[in-house]
Write a protein that holds these residues in place. Structure first.
Motif, short mmCIF file in Angstrom:
data_model
loop_
_atom_site.label_atom_id
_atom_site.label_comp_id
_atom_site.label_asym_id
_atom_site.label_seq_id
_atom_site.Cartn_x
_atom_site.Cartn_y
_atom_site.Cartn_z
N THR A 169 0.79 4.16 -2.69
CA THR A 169 0.64 5.58 -2.34
C THR A 169 1.61 6.44 -3.15
O THR A 169 1.25 7.53 -3.62
CB THR A 169 0.89 5.78 -0.84
OG1 THR A 169 -0.06 5.00 -0.09
CG2 THR A 169 0.75 7.24 -0.45
N ALA B 237 -8.22 2.45 1.99
CA ALA B 237 -7.51 1.19 1.78
C ALA B 237 -6.74 0.79 3.03
O ALA B 237 -6.71 -0.40 3.42
CB ALA B 237 -6.55 1.33 0.60
N GLY C 230 -9.15 -0.58 5.52
CA GLY C 230 -9.57 -1.92 5.14
C GLY C 230 -8.52 -2.97 5.48
O GLY C 230 -8.85 -4.06 5.98
N VAL C 231 -7.24 -2.65 5.25
CA VAL C 231 -6.17 -3.59 5.58
C VAL C 231 -6.11 -3.83 7.08
O VAL C 231 -6.01 -4.97 7.55
CB VAL C 231 -4.82 -3.05 5.07
CG1 VAL C 231 -3.66 -3.88 5.64
CG2 VAL C 231 -4.77 -3.08 3.55
N LEU D 290 0.83 -1.20 0.00
CA LEU D 290 0.00 0.00 0.00
C LEU D 290 0.87 1.25 0.00
O LEU D 290 0.52 2.26 -0.63
CB LEU D 290 -0.93 -0.01 1.22
CG LEU D 290 -1.87 1.20 1.35
CD1 LEU D 290 -2.75 1.34 0.11
CD2 LEU D 290 -2.73 1.07 2.60
N LEU E 205 -8.72 7.78 -0.72
CA LEU E 205 -8.60 6.40 -1.20
C LEU E 205 -7.51 5.65 -0.44
O LEU E 205 -7.68 4.48 -0.08
CB LEU E 205 -8.30 6.41 -2.70
CG LEU E 205 -9.43 6.91 -3.60
CD1 LEU E 205 -8.94 7.04 -5.04
CD2 LEU E 205 -10.64 5.99 -3.53
#
Length: 324
Positions: free
Chosen positions: A175, A302, A305-306, A171, A298
């Motif tokens: 980014t 994310a 969510g992780v 991630l 976003l």
């Protein structure tokens, strides 16, 4: 055979790098132009279809440039900027090489892509060289009281805790890419003499973090490298738990408590804040502008969510592994 494969991959990565440098205006990427004018091509040298300027045919041209404000000068342009026979093409000159003044969209995205491809080409080249060096059996470190083999580490289950770290590393890299992509609509305008003016200034207002261009990407790559190393260290510790069991846990004094919900709550609040900023800043705009303005939202969604999908305390991870 491996050395040949890695060598071929290095050549392909270098060609991709050269093509990216040519097609994304990396050599002319400065924002603030010292001069702007129009160019008429006088002569060109053809390069390609495969060579040091990458894949595809391109032309290195000389042109007579009439600068706004007066003055005419013959200027050399890098391949990919002008084509034979072109007349009255808008051009600019900054502290770097002169270039076509169509758009500055690649100002950040181009160098980021070039750096990534450059590192990839270097990695393949080093791998090719190391493939030619005879392998040596690694000596055991005398201070390693809990040794495990590579096979044992590979066979160890990937726990949620390890998966979280690996996903966070990816991630972080995403980014860095997101900053480059988000910069494209923000910088999608011709240069002018003096300060650059964005066609979509609302994008900047929608970001929670508005650092100088490239700083966020560089920091994100550094974070990705650190988290990746931590992930492999935690996976190795997991292999030690599988091999040595409770004796290793007693020696390392694994915490007995569960994981806190506070970080998740903070991330959720930041994500909501980021979404609100996007809605307030951007009104009637294309989808790409909304996506660019939603960069931080976003990424935070994310990240949330992780974190939520991989919740696992050190105690729960140890219990899962001891059973193995």
């Amino acid at each position: 055979m491996r050395a040949l494969a890695f060598g071929l991959a290095a050549v392909l990565a270098f060609l991709a790098l050269a093509t990216t440098i040519r097609t994304t205006d990396v050599l002319t990427g400065a924002l603030e132009a010292r001069q702007v004018g129009t160019a008429t091509v006088t002569s060109c040298t053809e390069h390609g279809p495969i060579g040091r300027w990458g894949v595809g045919t391109s032309h290195a041209c000389e042109a007579d440039v009439r600068w706004d404000g007066g003055g005419t000068e013959r200027v050399a342009f890098a391949p990919g900027q002008l084509e034979p026979g072109e007349q009255d093409v808008a051009v600019f000159r900054s502290t770097r090489e002169a270039g076509r003044n169509d758009s500055a969209r690649w100002f950040l995205a181009g160098p980021l892509a070039a750096v990534a491809l450059g590192l990839l080409a270097l990695w393949f080249l080093v791998a090719a060289v190391l493939s030619l060096v005879p392998a040596r059996t690694a000596a055991k470190k005398p201070d390693d009281q809990w040794p495990v083999t590579k096979a044992e580490v590979k066979a160890t289950p990937v726990t949620r805790r390890v998966r979280r770290l690996r996903l966070l590393a990816w991630l972080a890299l995403a980014t860095a890419a997101a900053e480059g992509l988000a910069s494209m609509p923000f910088f999608d305008a011709p240069r002018r003499a003096g300060e650059f003016v964005s066609p979509w200034p609302a994008i900047e207002d929608a970001w929670l973090v508005d650092l100088p261009s490239g700083v966020l990407a560089g920091f994100a790559v550094l974070v990705a490298a650190v988290i990746g190393l931590i992930a492999e260290s935690v996976h190795k510790d997991a292999a030690r738990i599988v091999r040595y069991g409770q004796s290793y846990l007693d020696a390392k004094k694994v915490p007995r408590g569960g994981s806190s919900w506070v970080p998740s709550a903070i991330l959720a609040a930041l994500a909501v804040w980021a979404v609100v900023e996007v809605v307030l800043a951007i009104d009637d705009a294309p989808v790409v502008v909304w996506l660019a303005g939603g960069r931080d939202a976003l990424v935070l969604l994310a990240l949330l969510g992780v974190v939520l999908s991989t919740r696992q305390s050190a105690k729960d991870m140890a219990a899962q592994l001891v059973a193995k």
